[in-house]
Design a protein around this motif. Structure first.
Motif, PDB file in Angstrom:
ATOM      1  N   TYR A 148       8.756  10.675  -0.068  1.00  0.00           N
ATOM      2  CA  TYR A 148       7.379  10.491  -0.538  1.00  0.00           C
ATOM      3  C   TYR A 148       7.413   9.752  -1.860  1.00  0.00           C
ATOM      4  O   TYR A 148       8.207  10.087  -2.751  1.00  0.00           O
ATOM      5  CB  TYR A 148       6.697  11.843  -0.716  1.00  0.00           C
ATOM      6  N   THR A 150       6.363   5.758  -4.012  1.00  0.00           N
ATOM      7  CA  THR A 150       5.866   4.380  -4.012  1.00  0.00           C
ATOM      8  C   THR A 150       6.926   3.370  -3.599  1.00  0.00           C
ATOM      9  O   THR A 150       6.695   2.166  -3.653  1.00  0.00           O
ATOM     10  CB  THR A 150       5.330   4.010  -5.406  1.00  0.00           C
ATOM     11  N   LYS A 160       7.947   1.286   4.239  1.00  0.00           N
ATOM     12  CA  LYS A 160       6.847   2.248   4.281  1.00  0.00           C
ATOM     13  C   LYS A 160       6.487   2.601   5.717  1.00  0.00           C
ATOM     14  O   LYS A 160       6.383   1.734   6.588  1.00  0.00           O
ATOM     15  CB  LYS A 160       5.614   1.716   3.552  1.00  0.00           C
ATOM     16  N   ASP A 163       0.598   5.201   4.653  1.00  0.00           N
ATOM     17  CA  ASP A 163      -0.084   5.361   3.375  1.00  0.00           C
ATOM     18  C   ASP A 163      -0.630   6.782   3.274  1.00  0.00           C
ATOM     19  O   ASP A 163      -0.690   7.524   4.260  1.00  0.00           O
ATOM     20  CB  ASP A 163      -1.238   4.366   3.257  1.00  0.00           C
ATOM     21  N   GLU A 164      -1.051   7.139   2.074  1.00  0.00           N
ATOM     22  CA  GLU A 164      -1.622   8.461   1.869  1.00  0.00           C
ATOM     23  C   GLU A 164      -3.017   8.354   1.267  1.00  0.00           C
ATOM     24  O   GLU A 164      -3.227   7.636   0.291  1.00  0.00           O
ATOM     25  CB  GLU A 164      -0.741   9.285   0.929  1.00  0.00           C
ATOM     26  N   ASP A 264      -7.376   6.618  -2.072  1.00  0.00           N
ATOM     27  CA  ASP A 264      -6.052   6.038  -1.849  1.00  0.00           C
ATOM     28  C   ASP A 264      -5.153   6.396  -3.025  1.00  0.00           C
ATOM     29  O   ASP A 264      -5.418   6.021  -4.167  1.00  0.00           O
ATOM     30  CB  ASP A 264      -6.197   4.518  -1.721  1.00  0.00           C
ATOM     31  N   THR A 265      -4.061   7.119  -2.777  1.00  0.00           N
ATOM     32  CA  THR A 265      -3.163   7.518  -3.859  1.00  0.00           C
ATOM     33  C   THR A 265      -2.164   6.427  -4.229  1.00  0.00           C
ATOM     34  O   THR A 265      -1.430   6.585  -5.202  1.00  0.00           O
ATOM     35  CB  THR A 265      -2.362   8.769  -3.471  1.00  0.00           C
ATOM     36  N   LYS A 266      -2.117   5.355  -3.451  1.00  0.00           N
ATOM     37  CA  LYS A 266      -1.140   4.274  -3.633  1.00  0.00           C
ATOM     38  C   LYS A 266       0.284   4.735  -3.346  1.00  0.00           C
ATOM     39  O   LYS A 266       1.243   3.980  -3.585  1.00  0.00           O
ATOM     40  CB  LYS A 266      -1.207   3.682  -5.043  1.00  0.00           C
ATOM     41  N   GLY A 268       2.890   7.095  -0.424  1.00  0.00           N
ATOM     42  CA  GLY A 268       3.017   7.272   1.009  1.00  0.00           C
ATOM     43  C   GLY A 268       4.406   7.769   1.355  1.00  0.00           C
ATOM     44  O   GLY A 268       5.177   8.198   0.482  1.00  0.00           O
ATOM     45  N   TRP A 270       8.122   6.927   3.214  1.00  0.00           N
ATOM     46  CA  TRP A 270       8.997   5.784   3.436  1.00  0.00           C
ATOM     47  C   TRP A 270      10.246   6.220   4.179  1.00  0.00           C
ATOM     48  O   TRP A 270      10.777   7.311   3.935  1.00  0.00           O
ATOM     49  CB  TRP A 270       9.415   5.170   2.097  1.00  0.00           C
ATOM     50  N   LYS A 303      -8.871   5.480   7.953  1.00  0.00           N
ATOM     51  CA  LYS A 303      -8.654   5.215   6.541  1.00  0.00           C
ATOM     52  C   LYS A 303      -9.919   4.601   5.947  1.00  0.00           C
ATOM     53  O   LYS A 303     -10.582   3.789   6.559  1.00  0.00           O
ATOM     54  CB  LYS A 303      -7.480   4.251   6.357  1.00  0.00           C
ATOM     55  N   ARG A 305     -11.463   3.209   1.999  1.00  0.00           N
ATOM     56  CA  ARG A 305     -11.248   2.956   0.588  1.00  0.00           C
ATOM     57  C   ARG A 305     -12.587   2.889  -0.128  1.00  0.00           C
ATOM     58  O   ARG A 305     -13.503   2.212   0.313  1.00  0.00           O
ATOM     59  CB  ARG A 305     -10.498   1.639   0.363  1.00  0.00           C
TER      60      ARG A 305
END
Length: 311
Positions: A148, A150, A160, A163-164, A264-266, A268, A270, A303, A305
């Motif tokens: 978890y 960036t 990735k 996304d979260e 959006d937390t930017k 996610g 990976w 999703k 935004r």
């Protein structure tokens, strides 16, 4: 009726790698050829099919609808081809693959899908270990990790998966209680289930919803997302849902999202492995399968935004 001969194998392999990475440069590095060669092979395949497989805008690649339909099937076909070749070789011991994952993501996302990989690769035993700690801070001998964050980890290859987005979720019966839960301001009447430790949490969502965070003291704090989900399912309060972890519960109606604001937390999840391990067929097969699963649209989850909450 006889089927036409398939296009040359290098064309298909170049397309599959480029579709997976959405980058001809990265595909070329994986295939150990030049980016120009990959470009020429994809152009030849598009000419053979009589339709484009990628769109190119602002120096970015994106799959066309036809390309998106073809890519996962071709990836599975190539994996089966490799397995068929392996099966024709002298008998070997069953291979194993060590995978490390965070507890919540493992239980809520990975384990629900793992049977699909086992069916595709019956000769590969996947050994999954879970941890509640950030994986990058633990000593790990796993060949593949699902982390978890960036994606900015040195000395590893990271791609990735999902996304979260964060947003409140609760049991449907809470919506029928009094006082009503009609707007974000009504949350102060309910216990908020919190998981401290994430870079973004309840206070960020409340600010985005233009609601005071002064009453965050009325909360139930737990140390794992899976515990927060279980408390929400039991109707003990309103949890802050994290989109990759609550797909099943939203899809089957056991949890609902009372507001439209999704932040959006930017960050996610990976898929991570040592750079040299990408040469191992088993690592590549599992990574490709993960990416294919992650690209499958989630049921019941959209999703969004910068949407405003219900008033």
């Amino acid at each position: 009726m006889t089927r036409p001969a398939p296009p040359p194998f290098p064309w298909l392999r170049a397309f599959e790698a480029t579709a997976r990475h959405l980058s001809m440069t990265r595909a070329a590095a994986e295939l150990n050829v030049s980016a120009s060669a990959v470009s020429q092979q994809i152009a030849a395949l598009e000419a053979y099919l009589g339709r484009p497989l990628f769109t190119r805008a602002n120096r970015r690649l994106a799959l066309t609808p036809g390309g998106a339909l073809m890519a996962p099937k071709l990836g599975n076909a190539l994996n089966l081809l490799h397995e068929a070749i392996d099966d024709s070789l002298p008998a070997r011991r069953q291979q194993s693959l060590q995978v490390k994952v965070t507890t919540s993501f493992g239980s809520q996302w990975l384990m629900n899908r793992l049977d699909g990989f086992r069916q595709l690769h019956p000769g590969l035993a996947v050994q999954v270990s879970a941890t509640a700690e950030p994986i990058e801070s633990t000593r790990s001998t796993a060949e593949i990790e699902i982390r978890y964050g960036t994606g900015d980890w040195p000395d590893v290859a990271a791609e990735k998966l999902v996304d979260e987005f964060i947003f409140p979720v609760c049991h449907p019966k809470l919506l029928r209680r009094k006082p009503p839960l009609k707007s974000a301001k009504d949350l102060h009447r309910y216990d908020l289930i919190d998981v401290p430790g994430y870079p973004q949490g309840w206070s960020d969502w409340l600010r985005a919803a233009k609601v005071s965070v002064d009453w965050m003291k009325h909360r139930i704090a737990v140390d794992q997302s899976i515990m927060a989900i279980q408390l929400a399912l039991a109707g003990k309060g309103v949890a802050l849902g994290r989109s990759p972890l609550i797909q099943r519960e939203l899809a089957d109606g056991r949890l609902v999202a009372p507001f439209t604001l999704k932040l959006d937390t930017k960050a996610g999840y990976w898929v991570v492995h040592r750079r040299r391990s990408s040469e191992q067929r088993k690592v590549l097969a599992f990574k490709n399968w993960l990416v294919s699963e992650a690209n499958t649209p989630a049921i019941g989850l959209t999703k969004a935004r910068n949407k405003s909450s219900r008033s």
